[in-house]
Design a protein around this motif. Structure first.
Motif, short mmCIF file in Angstrom:
data_model
loop_
_atom_site.label_atom_id
_atom_site.label_comp_id
_atom_site.label_asym_id
_atom_site.label_seq_id
_atom_site.Cartn_x
_atom_site.Cartn_y
_atom_site.Cartn_z
N GLY A 176 0.80 -1.22 0.00
CA GLY A 176 0.00 0.00 0.00
C GLY A 176 0.83 1.27 0.00
O GLY A 176 0.40 2.30 -0.52
N LYS A 177 2.05 1.19 0.55
CA LYS A 177 2.87 2.40 0.69
C LYS A 177 4.33 1.97 0.60
O LYS A 177 4.75 0.99 1.22
CB LYS A 177 2.59 3.06 2.04
N GLY A 178 5.13 2.68 -0.17
CA GLY A 178 6.54 2.34 -0.30
C GLY A 178 6.73 1.17 -1.24
O GLY A 178 6.09 1.08 -2.28
N ARG A 179 7.59 0.20 -0.83
CA ARG A 179 7.90 -0.93 -1.71
C ARG A 179 8.21 -2.15 -0.86
O ARG A 179 8.35 -2.08 0.36
CB ARG A 179 9.11 -0.60 -2.58
N HIS A 196 -0.50 -3.10 7.94
CA HIS A 196 -1.25 -1.85 8.10
C HIS A 196 -1.51 -1.53 9.57
O HIS A 196 -1.36 -0.38 10.02
CB HIS A 196 -2.58 -1.98 7.34
N TRP A 209 1.68 -0.50 11.44
CA TRP A 209 1.96 0.93 11.22
C TRP A 209 1.22 1.76 12.27
O TRP A 209 1.80 2.65 12.90
CB TRP A 209 1.55 1.29 9.80
N ASP A 249 4.59 9.30 8.66
CA ASP A 249 5.11 8.46 7.59
C ASP A 249 6.21 7.55 8.16
O ASP A 249 7.23 8.04 8.68
CB ASP A 249 5.67 9.33 6.48
N LEU A 300 8.15 5.42 6.47
CA LEU A 300 9.21 5.08 5.54
C LEU A 300 10.51 5.78 5.94
O LEU A 300 10.54 6.98 6.22
CB LEU A 300 8.82 5.46 4.11
N GLY A 340 8.35 -0.10 3.54
CA GLY A 340 7.01 -0.20 2.95
C GLY A 340 5.97 -0.58 3.97
O GLY A 340 6.28 -1.05 5.07
N ALA A 385 -0.86 -3.25 2.11
CA ALA A 385 -2.27 -2.83 2.07
C ALA A 385 -3.06 -3.61 3.12
O ALA A 385 -2.70 -4.73 3.49
CB ALA A 385 -2.85 -3.07 0.67
#
Length: 650
Positions: free
Chosen positions: A387-390, A408, A411, A420, A422, A437, A440
């Motif tokens: 969902g975010k980053g890699r 998720h 986080w 954030d 990352l 990352g 999702a």
């Protein structure tokens, strides 16, 4: 000059009706013998019930005698089959009936063209000839008028033009003046005399002695027997008789001409009976649209199930060490074993996994979290996107890079302020890892830990930095190359490992089998929806059959007219079958359009719909097949009608 060989010769002809079951036998013609030469103008006169109309039907090959011989140009008509008789009617005879017998839905020109259609005359040529004949008979301004728009005399002239369309060597006129006023009757008789002068053989059937006296030979018939014959008169000229060696050898109406004529007739009939046509089409439309929509909804539901199950892995198996079935110490799968499994053509990916709850800290947040050490293909195998980053790369895995991708919820747990993550670091046990990352949101499987609370690290990094250089994985996720190959992949994997290890000290759990069973259930539901929709298509087909049976009944006289003008049985069969198919084709087209429209509306309402081209083509093909299947019986019935009975129908 009168030649010795007659064109028509009847020898001891008898015709009997009835005699079957309870119906008494009635003989209409009693051993009648007669010769008619080419070019004669003959009147057969007699009172009603004398047998003259029956005699005309026999002469015109619309009926067969019960006994006796009918020779046409020296050939016994009894030896001709139905196609040869149709050829003879096309090439030799032209019928002029008292009731005109014009097709009500056709224009004057189209009525005249009918015999030429079955003779295979090209469209432009027959249109020109029909127009020329009607112009010659004083109807140049009535070419496009239908019979209901013409007077009796005009209709009879159209009938005469039709009789001449294919040459009309022999004109069989049955009471041609019976329904006309004296002026129109005189015009018709003058026209018949002109045709006789031109070499046509005229056979006039009448009960009126004054009309009969205008012919050049008068034959009187009473109670089925000839009681008077004025004898053969001088013949000025005679058209040549048709070559009987060619009987039935011509192709007749070409397939495409016949098809085009049938389609034109059907389309006109559909337009003239809009209400009935609409109700007939409704069944086909509902059937086709239902098949398309229900299969699209079923496919959409199936795809949604597959998508939802995809995250669980419809191609996934679990491989781990175990005790051999015949006893002994447990086995230990090696990296070399896993590399060998990965090389199998049935296998897509092999992903060793180490995972345990460990302490994960960031700042003052300290939690027991499942650390999932796996290969870089984890998102691909589990159909789970970042969902975010890699996600981490193969190179980072090989280099023992201290990178982590967090779930998720992880986080939210470790970064409660929503900042954030990352580039930030967290401690897994005592080793620092950089967050690259966030997965999702996914949720938890039944009875399993919540995936969204996990953290994901490279397999080698986890093995060396977190799990104390553990030698083998806890288990290995093996993905088959495709859903269809799951069973083969499992069998190939078992065979390979037994060959390598010499015993079955491993276990394979096939998670995909349960998921595929769910997919098969979805397929069964889709099939059931399709079958339910197909029922409505069959109901529509029954409607087509009912309407075609009604059409045959309504157009029985038209069928008789077409047979009298040279149509073969297969011409009639093809015409009515084409009409049934045309109804189904039109209904199919509207049904496809309706199905697509309904599907689009369902998509607008966020209903899962996936259109299948094969389903659309299949539904349309089924509609056409429905027309063929359910239209065949009415078409066969039409083709099998007796011409005489058909002509006499109301």
């Amino acid at each position: 000059m009168v030649t010795d060989a007659p064109l028509i010769e009847l020898r001891e002809i008898r015709k009997q009706y009835g005699g079957n079951g309870d119906a008494p036998a009635v003989e209409v013609l009693h051993g009648l013998s007669l010769k008619i030469h080419a070019g004669e103008f003959v009147a057969i006169v007699g009172a009603s019930g004398s047998g003259k109309s029956t005699l005309m039907h026999l002469l015109g090959c619309l009926d067969r005698p019960s006994s006796g011989s009918y020779l046409f140009s020296g050939r016994d008509v009894a030896t001709l089959d139905s196609d040869e008789l149709a050829w003879l009617r096309r090439e030799a005879f032209g019928f002029v009936f008292q009731g005109y017998h014009l097709i009500a839905t056709e224009s004057a020109r189209e009525n005249v063209e009918v015999p030429a259609i079955y003779a295979g005359m090209p469209e432009d040529e027959r249109a020109a000839r029909a127009s020329a004949l009607l112009t010659r008979l004083g109807l140049s301004d009535k070419l496009d008028n239908r019979p209901s728009q013409l007077s009796g005399g005009q209709q009879q002239r159209v009938s005469i033009a039709r009789a001449l369309m294919n040459g009309g060597r022999i004109i069989l006129a049955d009471e041609p003046t019976g329904a006309l006023d004296s002026k129109s009757g005189a015009e018709v008789m003058a026209l018949l005399n002109e045709l006789a002068d031109a070499g046509h053989t005229i056979i006039l059937i009448t009960h009126d002695r004054d009309v009969a006296d205008q012919a050049r030979r008068v034959i009187e018939i009473r109670d089925g027997e000839i009681v008077g014959d004025s004898g053969v008169s001088a013949i000025k000229q005679a058209l040549p008789a048709p070559d009987m060696t060619q009987a039935g050898r011509d192709a007749g109406a070409s397939f495409w001409d016949d098809l085009r004529e049938a389609a034109r007739t059907a389309w006109r009939g559909m337009r003239m009976n809009r209400t009935r046509t609409g109700l007939t089409l409704l069944g086909i439309v509902i059937g086709v649209a239902s098949v398309i929509v229900m299969l699209a909804v079923g496919e959409g539901a199936k795809q949604r199930v597959i998508d939802e199950m995809g995250s669980l892995g419809t191609t996934i198996m679990y491989l781990g060490s175990g005790h051999p079935s015949n006893g002994g110490p447990p086995g230990r799968l090696t990296i070399e074993d896993l590399d060998a499994v990965a090389a199998l053509p049935e296998i897509g990916h092999v992903m060793p996994i180490i995972g345990d709850p460990v302490t994960v800290r960031r700042g003052n947040v300290d939690r027991q979290v499942y650390a999932f050490a796996s290969a870089y293909v984890m998102p691909l195998v589990h159909r789970w996107r970042v969902g975010k980053g890699r996600f981490f790369t193969p190179e980072e895995d090989e280099q023992l890079a201290p990178v982590v991708v967090i779930g998720h919820k992880a986080w939210k747990n470790f970064f409660p302020d929503g900042s954030d993550p990352l580039g930030k670091q967290i401690l897994i046990v005592d080793a620092p890892f950089e967050v690259i990352g966030v997965m999702a949101e996914r949720g938890a499987d039944s009875g399993s830990q919540d995936y969204d609370e996990m953290v994901f690290i490279p397999y080698n990094s986890g093995r060396m930095r977190v799990y104390d250089a553990r030698a083998e994985p806890d288990y290995t996720v093996v993905e088959a190359a495709s859903e269809e190959l799951v069973g083969k992949a499992e069998a190939a994997m078992k065979k390979l490992l037994i060959e390598r290890r010499g015993r079955d000290d491993f276990r394979i759990g096939n998670a995909a089998a349960k998921l595929q069973a769910a997919a098969q259930t979805s397929n069964a539901m889709k099939m059931m929806l399709g079958l339910i929709a197909a029922v409505s298509l069959i109901v529509g087909g029954i409607g087509v059959m009912n309407v075609m049976l009604m059409t045959v009944r309504e157009r029985t006289r038209e069928i008789g007219i077409r047979m009298a003008t040279g149509a073969r049985e297969r011409d009639i069969l093809r015409q009515f079958l084409t009409e049934a198919v045309l109804v189904s084709v039109v209904g199919g087209v509207i049904g496809v359009a309706s199905g697509l429209f309904i599907g689009a509306a369902l998509l607008f309402w966020n209903v899962a719909v996936i259109f299948s081209l094969s389903a659309i083509i299949g539904a349309f093909a089924c509609a056409v097949a429905t027309g063929l299947i359910f239209g065949y019986m009415p078409a066969k019935k039409a083709a099998g009608l007796d011409p005489v009975i058909a002509l006499a129908s109301e």
